[in-house]
Write an enzyme that holds these catalytic residues in place. Structure first.
Site, PDB file in Angstrom:
ATOM      1  N   ARG A  92       5.385  49.410   3.650  1.00 16.47           N
ATOM      2  CA  ARG A  92       6.427  50.301   3.140  1.00 16.47           C
ATOM      3  C   ARG A  92       7.158  49.874   1.701  1.00 16.47           C
ATOM      4  NH1 ARG A  92      11.211  54.574   5.657  1.00 16.47           N
ATOM      5  NH2 ARG A  92      10.432  56.245   4.205  1.00 16.47           N
ATOM      6  N   ASN A 108       5.496  38.610  -1.570  1.00  8.06           N
ATOM      7  CA  ASN A 108       4.697  39.699  -1.130  1.00  8.06           C
ATOM      8  C   ASN A 108       3.331  39.149  -1.343  1.00  8.06           C
ATOM      9  OD1 ASN A 108       3.357  41.818   0.097  1.00  8.06           O
ATOM     10  ND2 ASN A 108       2.960  42.627  -2.017  1.00  8.06           N
ATOM     11  N   HIS A 110      -0.792  39.915  -1.809  1.00 15.36           N
ATOM     12  CA  HIS A 110      -1.660  41.336  -2.220  1.00 15.36           C
ATOM     13  C   HIS A 110      -3.169  40.640  -2.331  1.00 15.36           C
ATOM     14  CE1 HIS A 110      -2.247  45.387  -3.889  1.00 15.36           C
ATOM     15  NE2 HIS A 110      -2.984  44.656  -4.837  1.00 15.36           N
ATOM     16  N   LEU A 145       5.679  48.286  -8.565  1.00 13.45           N
ATOM     17  CA  LEU A 145       4.633  48.231  -7.436  1.00 13.45           C
ATOM     18  C   LEU A 145       3.798  47.029  -7.531  1.00 13.45           C
ATOM     19  CD1 LEU A 145       3.223  49.589  -4.887  1.00 13.45           C
ATOM     20  CD2 LEU A 145       1.822  50.671  -6.324  1.00 13.45           C
ATOM     21  N   ASP A 146       3.941  46.093  -6.756  1.00  9.05           N
ATOM     22  CA  ASP A 146       3.033  44.833  -6.886  1.00  9.05           C
ATOM     23  C   ASP A 146       2.779  44.195  -8.528  1.00  9.05           C
ATOM     24  OD1 ASP A 146       1.994  45.263  -4.287  1.00  9.05           O
ATOM     25  OD2 ASP A 146       0.597  46.599  -4.984  1.00  9.05           O
TER      26      ASP A 146
HETATM   27  C1  GRF Z   1      -3.454  41.385   3.893  1.00 11.61           C
HETATM   28  O1  GRF Z   1      -4.770  41.393   3.209  1.00 11.61           O
HETATM   29  C2  GRF Z   1      -2.312  41.284   2.780  1.00 11.61           C
HETATM   30  O2  GRF Z   1      -2.867  40.767   1.507  1.00 11.61           O
HETATM   31  C3  GRF Z   1      -1.910  42.736   2.482  1.00 11.61           C
HETATM   32  O3  GRF Z   1      -2.198  43.339   3.872  1.00 11.61           O
HETATM   33  C4  GRF Z   1      -2.976  42.846   4.493  1.00 11.61           C
HETATM   34  C5  GRF Z   1      -2.235  42.315   5.733  1.00 11.61           C
HETATM   35  O4  GRF Z   1      -3.133  41.520   6.780  1.00 11.61           O
HETATM   36  N1  GRF Z   1      -0.755  43.102   1.900  1.00 11.61           N
HETATM   37  P1  GRF Z   1      -2.307  40.972   7.927  1.00 11.61           P
HETATM   38  O5  GRF Z   1      -1.547  42.071   8.623  1.00 11.61           O
HETATM   39  O6  GRF Z   1      -1.426  39.800   7.476  1.00 11.61           O
HETATM   40  O7  GRF Z   1      -3.559  40.631   8.932  1.00 11.61           O
END
Ligand code: GRF
Length: 196
Positions: A92, A108, A110, A145-146
């Site tokens: 979210r 975060n 990504h 966003l990111d």
């Molecule tokens: C990962 O690829 C992360 O980069 C992205 O969502 C995925 C989450 O994977 N934001 P996990 O729940 O940590 O296994």
């Protein structure tokens, strides 16, 4: 002083485990995982966190407006006196209220080389664009966003015949190395600032 980390998840939780393991093994020194919070009651990562002996909270997203939901999470994070928040597959987008409450203390991860391929399904975006390489990024969360400042990245090749699954798996392996290293670096910087 021991830095208190909160990890926010929505699903599998493999990055949460990588962070918890690194804390345990001393790869993130002077830190503890204070709490794992999920917005999804059935997130697989919740059960895994419990098995690791970490405190968990479910703060359900369902049916609630973003800021109302975020206010409850922020209040729980303040109760836990957390120093750093790691989003790890937390699905979210945070409200400005949340971001401002923990300014520059939310990270975060990504699965792309930002600023390329923000948003959903970045691995598919990389394949659709014919990218020759992709990777993962740890960044500070701001109100874009990111789009917040990049802390660290790792690159992987895209190889002929790659599928979303195969590319995602190759990136995920690097995520599990990158996130703990980035968190250790950020905590080190925060500590130096505090020590003046
Ligand atoms: C990962 O690829 C992360 O980069 C992205 O969502 C995925 C989450 O994977 N934001 P996990 O729940 O940590 O296994």
């Amino acid at each position: 002083m021991t830095a208190r980390i909160a990890i926010l998840i929505s699903g599998r939780g493999s990055n949460m485990v990588a962070l918890a393991d690194a804390v345990q093994a001393g790869g993130i020194p002077n830190a503890e995982v204070a709490v794992v919070i999920s917005d999804q009651p059935d997130a697989k990562g919740l059960q895994i966190a419990r098995e690791l002996g970490i405190k968990t909270l479910t703060i359900e997203r369902r049916g609630r407006k973003r800021e109302e939901h975020d206010r409850e999470i922020v209040s729980a994070l303040q109760d836990e006196r957390v120093d750093l928040i790691c989003l790890a597959g937390y699905m979210r987008v945070l409200s400005p209220f949340f971001v401002d409450a923990f300014n520059e203390r939310i990270l975060n991860i990504h699965p792309s080389l930002l600023p390329a391929f923000p948003g959903l399904e970045p691995q598919r975006q990389a394949l659709d664009h014919g990218a020759h390489e992709s990777g993962c990024t740890v960044h500070v969360v701001d109100n874009t966003l990111d789009g917040g400042p990049i802390i660290a990245q790792r690159t992987v090749p895209v190889v002929p015949g790659d599928t979303v699954e195969s590319l995602s798996a190759r990136i995920l392996e690097q995520e599990h190395l990158l996130y703990p290293a980035a968190v250790a670096a950020v905590l080190d910087t925060l500590k130096r600032k505090q020590d003046g």
